[in-house]
Design a protein around this motif. Structure first.
Motif, PDB file in Angstrom:
ATOM      1  N   LYS A  72      -6.581  68.552  -0.131  1.00 24.23           N
ATOM      2  CA  LYS A  72      -5.782  68.509  -1.819  1.00 24.23           C
ATOM      3  C   LYS A  72      -5.674  70.311  -1.794  1.00 24.23           C
ATOM      4  O   LYS A  72      -4.410  70.800  -2.941  1.00 24.23           O
ATOM      5  N   GLU A  73      -7.135  70.857  -1.877  1.00 30.58           N
ATOM      6  CA  GLU A  73      -6.742  72.041  -2.884  1.00 30.58           C
ATOM      7  C   GLU A  73      -6.138  73.326  -2.166  1.00 30.58           C
ATOM      8  O   GLU A  73      -4.646  73.751  -2.348  1.00 30.58           O
ATOM      9  N   GLY A  74      -5.736  73.313  -0.727  1.00 35.62           N
ATOM     10  CA  GLY A  74      -5.505  74.166   0.181  1.00 35.62           C
ATOM     11  C   GLY A  74      -3.700  73.878   0.056  1.00 35.62           C
ATOM     12  O   GLY A  74      -3.076  74.710  -0.187  1.00 35.62           O
ATOM     13  N   LEU A  75      -3.519  72.806   0.147  1.00 31.23           N
ATOM     14  CA  LEU A  75      -2.032  71.884   0.246  1.00 31.23           C
ATOM     15  C   LEU A  75      -1.302  72.651  -1.517  1.00 31.23           C
ATOM     16  O   LEU A  75       0.037  72.847  -1.050  1.00 31.23           O
ATOM     17  N   SER A  76      -1.807  73.227  -2.199  1.00 28.70           N
ATOM     18  CA  SER A  76      -1.728  72.543  -3.583  1.00 28.70           C
ATOM     19  C   SER A  76      -1.764  74.511  -3.966  1.00 28.70           C
ATOM     20  O   SER A  76      -1.705  75.195  -4.514  1.00 28.70           O
ATOM     21  N   GLY A  77      -2.507  75.233  -3.326  1.00 31.43           N
ATOM     22  CA  GLY A  77      -3.121  76.649  -3.268  1.00 31.43           C
ATOM     23  C   GLY A  77      -2.416  77.500  -2.900  1.00 31.43           C
ATOM     24  O   GLY A  77      -1.411  77.746  -2.008  1.00 31.43           O
ATOM     25  N   CYS A  78      -3.813  78.361  -1.951  1.00 30.31           N
ATOM     26  CA  CYS A  78      -3.299  79.455  -0.657  1.00 30.31           C
ATOM     27  C   CYS A  78      -3.096  78.874   0.173  1.00 30.31           C
ATOM     28  O   CYS A  78      -1.559  79.758   1.304  1.00 30.31           O
ATOM     29  N   HIS A  79      -2.486  77.651   1.011  1.00 25.43           N
ATOM     30  CA  HIS A  79      -1.896  77.585   2.496  1.00 25.43           C
ATOM     31  C   HIS A  79      -0.865  76.847   1.882  1.00 25.43           C
ATOM     32  O   HIS A  79       0.112  76.787   3.124  1.00 25.43           O
ATOM     33  N   TRP A  80      -0.583  76.310   0.815  1.00 28.47           N
ATOM     34  CA  TRP A  80       0.506  75.618   0.324  1.00 28.47           C
ATOM     35  C   TRP A  80       1.820  76.739   0.922  1.00 28.47           C
ATOM     36  O   TRP A  80       2.829  76.516   1.233  1.00 28.47           O
ATOM     37  N   GLN A  81       1.195  77.851   0.192  1.00 28.65           N
ATOM     38  CA  GLN A  81       2.242  79.744   0.251  1.00 28.65           C
ATOM     39  C   GLN A  81       2.256  80.576   1.553  1.00 28.65           C
ATOM     40  O   GLN A  81       2.870  80.909   2.164  1.00 28.65           O
ATOM     41  N   GLU A  82       1.820  79.882   2.272  1.00 31.31           N
ATOM     42  CA  GLU A  82       0.808  80.641   3.701  1.00 31.31           C
ATOM     43  C   GLU A  82       1.821  80.017   5.127  1.00 31.31           C
ATOM     44  O   GLU A  82       2.096  80.113   6.249  1.00 31.31           O
ATOM     45  N   CYS A  83       1.567  77.905   4.691  1.00 36.88           N
ATOM     46  CA  CYS A  83       1.650  77.488   5.974  1.00 36.88           C
ATOM     47  C   CYS A  83       3.509  77.823   6.336  1.00 36.88           C
ATOM     48  O   CYS A  83       3.133  77.654   7.392  1.00 36.88           O
ATOM     49  N   PRO A  84       4.489  78.085   5.477  1.00 37.09           N
ATOM     50  CA  PRO A  84       5.655  78.378   6.736  1.00 37.09           C
ATOM     51  C   PRO A  84       5.544  79.758   7.065  1.00 37.09           C
ATOM     52  O   PRO A  84       6.310  79.496   8.321  1.00 37.09           O
ATOM     53  N   ILE A  85       4.962  80.895   7.236  1.00 38.43           N
ATOM     54  CA  ILE A  85       5.223  81.861   8.232  1.00 38.43           C
ATOM     55  C   ILE A  85       3.324  82.549   8.285  1.00 38.43           C
ATOM     56  O   ILE A  85       3.169  83.241   9.814  1.00 38.43           O
ATOM     57  N   LEU A 130       7.856  89.167   5.574  1.00 36.98           N
ATOM     58  CA  LEU A 130       6.912  87.779   5.229  1.00 36.98           C
ATOM     59  C   LEU A 130       7.226  86.754   3.732  1.00 36.98           C
ATOM     60  O   LEU A 130       7.308  85.503   4.217  1.00 36.98           O
ATOM     61  N   LEU A 131       6.198  87.378   3.375  1.00 32.28           N
ATOM     62  CA  LEU A 131       6.389  86.694   1.645  1.00 32.28           C
ATOM     63  C   LEU A 131       7.888  86.725   0.935  1.00 32.28           C
ATOM     64  O   LEU A 131       8.509  85.207   0.655  1.00 32.28           O
ATOM     65  N   HIS A 132       8.915  87.369   1.618  1.00 30.62           N
ATOM     66  CA  HIS A 132      10.029  87.094   1.313  1.00 30.62           C
ATOM     67  C   HIS A 132      11.130  85.692   1.983  1.00 30.62           C
ATOM     68  O   HIS A 132      11.267  84.735   1.445  1.00 30.62           O
ATOM     69  N   LEU A 133      10.098  85.493   3.148  1.00 30.41           N
ATOM     70  CA  LEU A 133      10.951  84.590   4.163  1.00 30.41           C
ATOM     71  C   LEU A 133      10.164  83.417   3.879  1.00 30.41           C
ATOM     72  O   LEU A 133      10.651  82.598   4.180  1.00 30.41           O
ATOM     73  N   SER A 134       9.490  83.494   3.354  1.00 31.54           N
ATOM     74  CA  SER A 134       8.175  82.021   3.008  1.00 31.54           C
ATOM     75  C   SER A 134       8.788  80.947   1.750  1.00 31.54           C
ATOM     76  O   SER A 134       8.982  80.553   1.459  1.00 31.54           O
ATOM     77  N   GLY A 135       9.839  81.863   0.904  1.00 34.61           N
ATOM     78  CA  GLY A 135      10.910  81.659  -0.035  1.00 34.61           C
ATOM     79  C   GLY A 135       9.533  81.372  -1.286  1.00 34.61           C
ATOM     80  O   GLY A 135       9.813  80.605  -1.889  1.00 34.61           O
ATOM     81  N   ARG A 136       8.047  81.513  -0.997  1.00 33.06           N
ATOM     82  CA  ARG A 136       7.143  80.841  -2.074  1.00 33.06           C
ATOM     83  C   ARG A 136       6.328  82.027  -3.013  1.00 33.06           C
ATOM     84  O   ARG A 136       5.689  81.652  -4.132  1.00 33.06           O
ATOM     85  N   TYR A 137       7.031  83.178  -2.488  1.00 24.92           N
ATOM     86  CA  TYR A 137       5.844  84.267  -3.244  1.00 24.92           C
ATOM     87  C   TYR A 137       7.449  85.071  -4.571  1.00 24.92           C
ATOM     88  O   TYR A 137       6.386  84.991  -5.819  1.00 24.92           O
ATOM     89  N   PHE A 138       8.515  85.210  -4.135  1.00 23.88           N
ATOM     90  CA  PHE A 138       8.822  85.681  -5.982  1.00 23.88           C
ATOM     91  C   PHE A 138       9.109  84.823  -6.135  1.00 23.88           C
ATOM     92  O   PHE A 138      10.619  83.764  -5.919  1.00 23.88           O
ATOM     93  N   LEU A 139       8.768  84.321  -7.451  1.00 20.94           N
ATOM     94  CA  LEU A 139       8.355  83.405  -8.676  1.00 20.94           C
ATOM     95  C   LEU A 139       8.059  83.959  -9.745  1.00 20.94           C
ATOM     96  O   LEU A 139       8.041  84.448 -10.022  1.00 20.94           O
ATOM     97  N   THR A 140       9.585  83.490 -10.229  1.00 24.19           N
ATOM     98  CA  THR A 140       9.076  83.685 -12.022  1.00 24.19           C
ATOM     99  C   THR A 140       8.521  82.221 -12.363  1.00 24.19           C
ATOM    100  O   THR A 140       7.288  82.123 -11.976  1.00 24.19           O
ATOM    101  N   SER A 141       7.511  83.404 -13.747  1.00 26.26           N
ATOM    102  CA  SER A 141       6.646  82.821 -14.478  1.00 26.26           C
ATOM    103  C   SER A 141       6.597  81.378 -14.262  1.00 26.26           C
ATOM    104  O   SER A 141       5.024  80.625 -14.887  1.00 26.26           O
TER     105      SER A 141
END
Length: 441
Positions: A34-47, A138-149
């Motif tokens: 649950k922690e991984g899927l809502s945190g670090c791994h959620w951002q890494e999983c697609p790439i 890869l950060l751009h392609l993930s769609g989960r890094y360039f986010l607003t506040s």
């Protein structure tokens, strides 16, 4: 290869839980998943599968996580301030906040780790720039890094890419000498060999990175899951620096490295006692230091004090001697003897060496015999007690204090102490070589 270590806490699990989307990582429990899927791994999983494809070593995935853990919105706010700190603050104060606290959970401590860019070739710097370019993409392609506040995705501008890429180049450089493998100890039961370290991940431990690094370190890291514990491997006098082994390969010209590179098996096996004043070797024939001419064979004051110290140790340290062994009590009594002997000699005006040559030699030989028994026991048994640890540490203390380095016995005893400490950390025990091929398949 079956993955058994949790990507969140690095603990080993015999019934790991998979990621519902990718097959790259596992979790040890529902809480970690649950922690991984809502945190670090959620951002890494697609790439993540793509991230492991380029042959960039262990730095790229860790640099990716550093960036995603910080978030772009926070990074955009912090980077100008941290760059200003790097220009205005002294190197001794970098990483500390305005209250003078070194908060290892804050991004500041990771950013201000040294890059040593001036020590690397231009080809190495270009390689790090290419790696930074790939990770930025890869950060751009993930769609989960360039986010607003507010957590909403946006289309990054040229300035956003430049900020991210330049920051990644900085991290790719400082990670070259700061990444530490998170390991577990694989022990084959019943034999001395092979028992060795296995990496299950890597991380940045900014606090231990502040320690001086050397090829002959007096401290060593040990891991309990992803928690790093630093233990002393040598006797370290008050005021001496704590040192760690070099993380990256370095070209060193010290005596220890010269011997290990040119003649790996040629470390001195004969114990040469050293002069306390000049660190030169004492002649085993004359018992005199050839450099400062102190006579270590005529310590009459120390001989008198030895009897007095032995009596004190016998009366006051009997309980210690029963619990920890006669060797520990003898060492404590000798410490008293050494101090009292120096006082007696000073009062009489005699030129007496700090210790008696034959006394220390006999003491080392006695503890060395106990060490051989301990070493044979510990390498063939799963567990070891504090008593075995104390014998090894006592031998190391005597060798560090009285024997000229480098010394083969000290290297051997240090390896044994590291082995005993490893067995108290994250371990996997096995009776057969698990890496041997399956006879059926």
């Amino acid at each position: 290869m079956v993955k058994l270590h949790c990507t969140v806490c690095m603990k080993r699990s015999m019934a790991p839980l998979p990621c519902p989307i990718c097959d790259t990582v596992v979790f040890c429990s529902e809480e970690c998943r649950k922690e991984g899927l809502s945190g670090c791994h959620w951002q890494e999983c697609p790439i993540l599968p793509t991230l492991y494809l380029p042959d960039m070593g262990r730095r790229h995935a860790l640099a990716y996580r550093v960036m995603t853990k910080t978030s772009y919105a926070k990074l955009k706010e912090l980077i100008p301030l941290l760059r200003l700190e790097a220009e205005e603050k002294s190197p001794m104060n970098l990483g500390f906040n305005n209250e003078g606290i070194y908060d290892v959970e804050h991004y500041r401590t990771v950013y201000h780790l040294k890059t040593n860019i001036e020590k690397h070739s231009s080809e190495a710097v270009v390689e790090r720039c290419l790696e930074a370019f790939i990770i930025t993409k890869l950060l751009h392609l993930s769609g989960r890094y360039f986010l607003t506040s507010d957590g909403e995705p946006f289309t990054p501008s040229h300035e956003d890419f430049v900020l991210t890429g330049s920051t990644l180049v900085h991290h790719m450089m400082n990670l070259m000498s700061t990444v530490r493998d998170i390991t577990f100890f694989k022990v084959q039961v019943g034999v001395q060999q092979p028992s060795h370290q296995r990496a299950c991940g890597n991380g940045i431990y900014s606090a231990s990175c502040l320690m001086s690094h050397t090829c002959n370190a007096n401290c060593s890291p040990f891991f309990y899951g992803k928690t790093e514990i630093v233990r002393a491997m040598h006797f370290i006098p008050a005021g001496k620096p704590l040192t760690m082994q070099h993380v990256a390969h370095v070209h060193c010209s010290c005596e220890t490295c010269k011997i290990s590179q040119e003649h790996p098996t040629k470390f001195p096996r004969i114990l040469i006692l050293r002069c306390i004043n000049c660190d030169d070797g004492i002649s085993p024939v004359t018992k005199v230091c050839p450099k400062c001419h102190l006579n270590y064979g005529e310590a009459e004051g120390a001989a008198v004090a030895e009897e007095e110290g032995a009596a004190v140790a016998e009366e006051e340290g009997a309980a210690v001697a029963e619990a920890e062994g006669a060797a520990v009590a003898e060492e404590e009594g000798a410490a008293v003897a050494e101090a009292e002997g120096a006082t007696v000699a000073e009062a009489e005006g005699a030129t007496v060496a700090p210790y008696n040559y034959m006394e220390i030699k006999r003491k080392i030989e006695k503890v060395q015999l106990q060490y051989v028994v301990v070493m044979q026991f510990c390498y063939t048994n799963i567990s070891c007690s504090d008593k075995e640890l104390k014998v090894v540490r006592l031998l190391i203390k005597l060798l560090c204090k009285y024997v000229k380095q480098p010394c083969h016995l000290l290297i051997n005893a240090t390896n044994t102490l590291r082995f005993l400490c490893d067995k108290r950390g994250s371990c996997v025990y096995f009776k057969h070589d698990l890496d041997s091929p399956c006879p059926v398949s």
